[in-house]
Write a protein that holds these residues in place. Structure first.
Motif, PDB file in Angstrom:
ATOM      1  N   TYR A 163      28.654  -1.736 -15.105  1.00 44.81           N
ATOM      2  CA  TYR A 163      28.861  -1.146 -13.791  1.00 44.81           C
ATOM      3  C   TYR A 163      30.350  -0.891 -13.579  1.00 44.81           C
ATOM      4  O   TYR A 163      31.192  -1.288 -14.384  1.00 44.81           O
ATOM      5  N   ASN A 164      30.664  -0.244 -12.459  1.00 43.96           N
ATOM      6  CA  ASN A 164      32.072   0.008 -12.164  1.00 43.96           C
ATOM      7  C   ASN A 164      32.849  -1.274 -11.915  1.00 43.96           C
ATOM      8  O   ASN A 164      34.075  -1.290 -11.973  1.00 43.96           O
ATOM      9  N   THR A 165      32.150  -2.377 -11.673  1.00 42.61           N
ATOM     10  CA  THR A 165      32.812  -3.657 -11.442  1.00 42.61           C
ATOM     11  C   THR A 165      32.635  -4.623 -12.617  1.00 42.61           C
ATOM     12  O   THR A 165      32.960  -5.806 -12.494  1.00 42.61           O
ATOM     13  N   SER A 166      32.142  -4.143 -13.757  1.00 39.88           N
ATOM     14  CA  SER A 166      31.843  -5.038 -14.877  1.00 39.88           C
ATOM     15  C   SER A 166      33.094  -5.613 -15.517  1.00 39.88           C
ATOM     16  O   SER A 166      33.108  -6.751 -15.965  1.00 39.88           O
ATOM     17  N   ILE A 167      34.137  -4.811 -15.613  1.00 43.61           N
ATOM     18  CA  ILE A 167      35.373  -5.235 -16.258  1.00 43.61           C
ATOM     19  C   ILE A 167      36.462  -5.357 -15.195  1.00 43.61           C
ATOM     20  O   ILE A 167      36.646  -4.453 -14.369  1.00 43.61           O
ATOM     21  N   THR A 168      37.170  -6.465 -15.213  1.00 47.73           N
ATOM     22  CA  THR A 168      38.277  -6.679 -14.284  1.00 47.73           C
ATOM     23  C   THR A 168      39.565  -6.891 -15.069  1.00 47.73           C
ATOM     24  O   THR A 168      39.561  -6.949 -16.307  1.00 47.73           O
ATOM     25  N   ALA A 169      40.676  -7.029 -14.338  1.00 51.89           N
ATOM     26  CA  ALA A 169      41.975  -7.214 -14.990  1.00 51.89           C
ATOM     27  C   ALA A 169      42.010  -8.476 -15.846  1.00 51.89           C
ATOM     28  O   ALA A 169      42.773  -8.548 -16.827  1.00 51.89           O
ATOM     29  N   SER A 170      41.191  -9.455 -15.520  1.00 54.66           N
ATOM     30  CA  SER A 170      41.171 -10.691 -16.315  1.00 54.66           C
ATOM     31  C   SER A 170      40.562 -10.478 -17.695  1.00 54.66           C
ATOM     32  O   SER A 170      40.706 -11.333 -18.580  1.00 54.66           O
ATOM     33  N   ASP A 171      39.874  -9.334 -17.889  1.00 50.43           N
ATOM     34  CA  ASP A 171      39.291  -9.016 -19.193  1.00 50.43           C
ATOM     35  C   ASP A 171      40.256  -8.240 -20.082  1.00 50.43           C
ATOM     36  O   ASP A 171      39.906  -7.869 -21.197  1.00 50.43           O
ATOM     37  N   TYR A 172      41.474  -7.958 -19.598  1.00 51.67           N
ATOM     38  CA  TYR A 172      42.502  -7.289 -20.378  1.00 51.67           C
ATOM     39  C   TYR A 172      43.521  -8.329 -20.845  1.00 51.67           C
ATOM     40  O   TYR A 172      43.867  -9.255 -20.110  1.00 51.67           O
ATOM     41  N   LYS A 173      44.038  -8.157 -22.036  1.00 52.54           N
ATOM     42  CA  LYS A 173      45.207  -8.936 -22.434  1.00 52.54           C
ATOM     43  C   LYS A 173      46.408  -8.426 -21.629  1.00 52.54           C
ATOM     44  O   LYS A 173      46.522  -7.224 -21.363  1.00 52.54           O
ATOM     45  N   PRO A 174      47.282  -9.298 -21.206  1.00 54.05           N
ATOM     46  CA  PRO A 174      48.315  -8.907 -20.237  1.00 54.05           C
ATOM     47  C   PRO A 174      49.324  -7.885 -20.729  1.00 54.05           C
ATOM     48  O   PRO A 174      49.830  -7.074 -19.943  1.00 54.05           O
ATOM     49  N   ASP A 175      49.623  -7.874 -22.007  1.00 58.30           N
ATOM     50  CA  ASP A 175      50.660  -6.977 -22.521  1.00 58.30           C
ATOM     51  C   ASP A 175      50.038  -5.720 -23.131  1.00 58.30           C
ATOM     52  O   ASP A 175      49.153  -5.811 -23.998  1.00 58.30           O
ATOM     53  N   PRO A 176      50.493  -4.532 -22.714  1.00 51.28           N
ATOM     54  CA  PRO A 176      49.973  -3.292 -23.307  1.00 51.28           C
ATOM     55  C   PRO A 176      50.271  -3.227 -24.799  1.00 51.28           C
ATOM     56  O   PRO A 176      51.266  -3.788 -25.280  1.00 51.28           O
ATOM     57  N   VAL A 177      49.421  -2.528 -25.547  1.00 56.34           N
ATOM     58  CA  VAL A 177      49.627  -2.372 -26.988  1.00 56.34           C
ATOM     59  C   VAL A 177      50.255  -1.025 -27.315  1.00 56.34           C
ATOM     60  O   VAL A 177      50.449  -0.702 -28.496  1.00 56.34           O
ATOM     61  N   ASN A 178      50.564  -0.211 -26.287  1.00 56.54           N
ATOM     62  CA  ASN A 178      51.273   1.045 -26.526  1.00 56.54           C
ATOM     63  C   ASN A 178      52.775   0.805 -26.428  1.00 56.54           C
ATOM     64  O   ASN A 178      53.242  -0.166 -25.813  1.00 56.54           O
ATOM     65  N   MET A 179      53.533   1.684 -27.061  1.00 54.78           N
ATOM     66  CA  MET A 179      54.986   1.613 -26.981  1.00 54.78           C
ATOM     67  C   MET A 179      55.428   1.819 -25.536  1.00 54.78           C
ATOM     68  O   MET A 179      54.836   2.619 -24.803  1.00 54.78           O
TER      69      MET A 179
END
Length: 466
Positions: A163-179
């Motif tokens: 759903y649109n609420t299935s993934i939250t910020a806590s499901d992301y690793k804090p540091d981006p992997v892009n330059m």
């Protein structure tokens, strides 16, 4: 020769031919006359039916049908029928800022691959083909957006509904992997250079990590692509659409000093977006419904939706049946709906180019496992259902005959509110077409309303059965 001609033109022969032609034409006239005199009497027996009991079509128009703006709790954003998703941010009044993050995965081109004993990172990048852009105005086509690609720390599964609420910020690793400092200005492709740290994480994958998708996704769970939110004080922004089936990640490295590379393709089997809307404050739908005093709004994806009080519609229908029974003095009178058309009028000041092409009515259902869905009502499968934007009348209309007829049965169905969702048509590999909810295009609308008028009306064409 002259005698033969005289024989042929002898008077007696001429009279015989004339007499035969006369009888032939007389026969044709006689047969035609008999056939034209056969009439079918369609009125036979009608004198035995009282005038007030002859079946016929009648029309009743019910204006000012209660319509509200409702918040959509959560909508399914799995794009199982396409391989596309959205990322970006847009700010349109009165809906305010809406942010979209794209969630997707990649998989290795070669299974069971080994990077060798001491691989050295050279470079890595992710390429996305941008297939569509949605902007509130032409001046926003090429605005600069700051892009961030995060690695997921949560495993996704094919057999799950997202759903649109299935993934939250806590499901992301804090540091981006892009330059750092990556920007995007609306071009046809987006190339995301990846950090050395993430490249080394890929090079750390063993052959057993890549001998199956299950093992690979256990170690590399996927990505979330986002941009900086459009400021609340600035109108504009852009939503970008990309097809993950055309995405690929390239990893360049050295294997014992030799330059080589590894490819990862976009996992088109599982693509969805995370939508964060700010339009819930527009909702005025409550239980029991209050008086309608505000405009009715529509925002696609997980935004607010027009909602109809089905109990009020049912009561209007039953009141009509009761009034007909009372007028006729016949309590056994039955009401048969030939057509029930629900219409919704667009505000005259609203730009129809922002409106969805088609809308459909959905109920709100929570199954036994607690999952919330908005299934289409059965009438939508009927080719006469409608739901297409009528630009000349500035309205949508929906044929809900079958749905309303059920409320006239001895055992009517459970009453649930009806919500308007955008739809699209898809075609499977066998050539069959299906109507499904559209969860990838951003559209919005404002419907005519006021303190004493409603944008919705109902037209009933019915037959009375005695």
């Amino acid at each position: 020769m002259r005698r033969r001609m005289q024989r042929i033109l002898h008077p007696s022969n001429t009279k015989q031919m004339t007499r035969m032609r006369f009888f032939f034409f007389l026969l044709i006239i006689t047969v035609t006359g008999f056939s034209s005199c056969i009439n079918v009497d369609n009125t036979f027996g009608t004198e035995f039916i009282p005038d007030d009991q002859r079946p016929g079509l009648q029309v009743r128009h019910i204006p000012n049908l209660p319509a509200y703006t409702a918040a959509a709790d959560s909508v399914i954003t799995n794009a199982s029928y396409v391989y596309s998703g959205l990322f970006g941010s847009i700010n349109v009044e009165p809906f305010r800022t809406m942010n979209a993050d794209l969630v997707f995965r990649v998989y290795p081109y070669v299974g069971g691959h080994s990077f060798g004993g001491n691989p050295e990172f050279v470079a890595a990048s992710l390429l996305l083909i941008i297939s569509g852009r949605n902007v509130p105005g032409e001046g926003q086509q090429n605005i600069v957006q700051n892009v961030h690609l995060y690695e997921l720390n949560r495993t996704l599964y094919y057999d799950s509904t997202y759903y649109n609420t299935s993934i939250t910020a806590s499901d992301y690793k804090p540091d981006p992997v892009n330059m750092p400092g990556l920007t995007y200005n609306g071009g046809d492709t987006l190339i995301i250079p990846l950090t050395e740290a993430f490249g080394n994480a890929l090079l750390g994958g063993t052959a057993s990590d890549m001998d199956s998708l299950a093992h690979f996704y256990e170690k590399y769970k996927g990505f979330a692509l986002s941009v900086d939110p459009q400021p609340a004080s600035i109108q504009g922004g852009r939503l970008n659409t990309t097809d993950i089936s055309s995405a690929y990640l390239t990893l360049h490295y050295k294997d014992n000093g030799k330059d080589t590379s590894m490819l990862y393709w976009g996992d088109y089997g599982l693509v969805f977006s995370v939508y964060r809307h700010s339009s819930d404050y527009l909702s005025n739908f409550q239980n029991p419904p209050a008086a309608v005093t505000q405009p009715v709004y529509f925002e696609s994806l997980a935004g607010v939706k027009p909602a109809f009080d089905v109990a009020a519609i049912r009561d209007s229908l039953l009141a009509l049946a009761d009034s007909l029974r009372s007028a006729s003095g016949n309590n056994n009178l039955q009401l048969l709906l030939n057509k029930a058309e629900l219409s919704l009028s667009i505000d005259p000041a609203f730009d129809m180019d922002k409106c969805p092409t088609t809308l459909a009515l959905c109920s709100r259902t929570v199954n036994t496992s607690g999952k919330l869905t908005y299934p289409l009502i059965d009438d939508v499968s009927n080719s006469a259902f409608g739901g297409t934007l009528n630009r000349s009348l500035r309205s949508y209309s929906f044929n809900i005959t079958h749905y309303l007829q059920q409320f006239l049965k001895p055992q009517p169905p459970e009453i649930t509110p009806l919500y308007l969702f955008p739809t699209t048509t898809i075609q499977d590999d066998y050539g069959y077409s299906y109507t499904v909810l559209d969860n990838t295009r951003y559209t919005y609308a404002r419907f005519l309303n006021g303190s004493h008028t409603s944008p919705a009306s109902l037209k009933l064409i019915y037959t009375i059965l005695y």
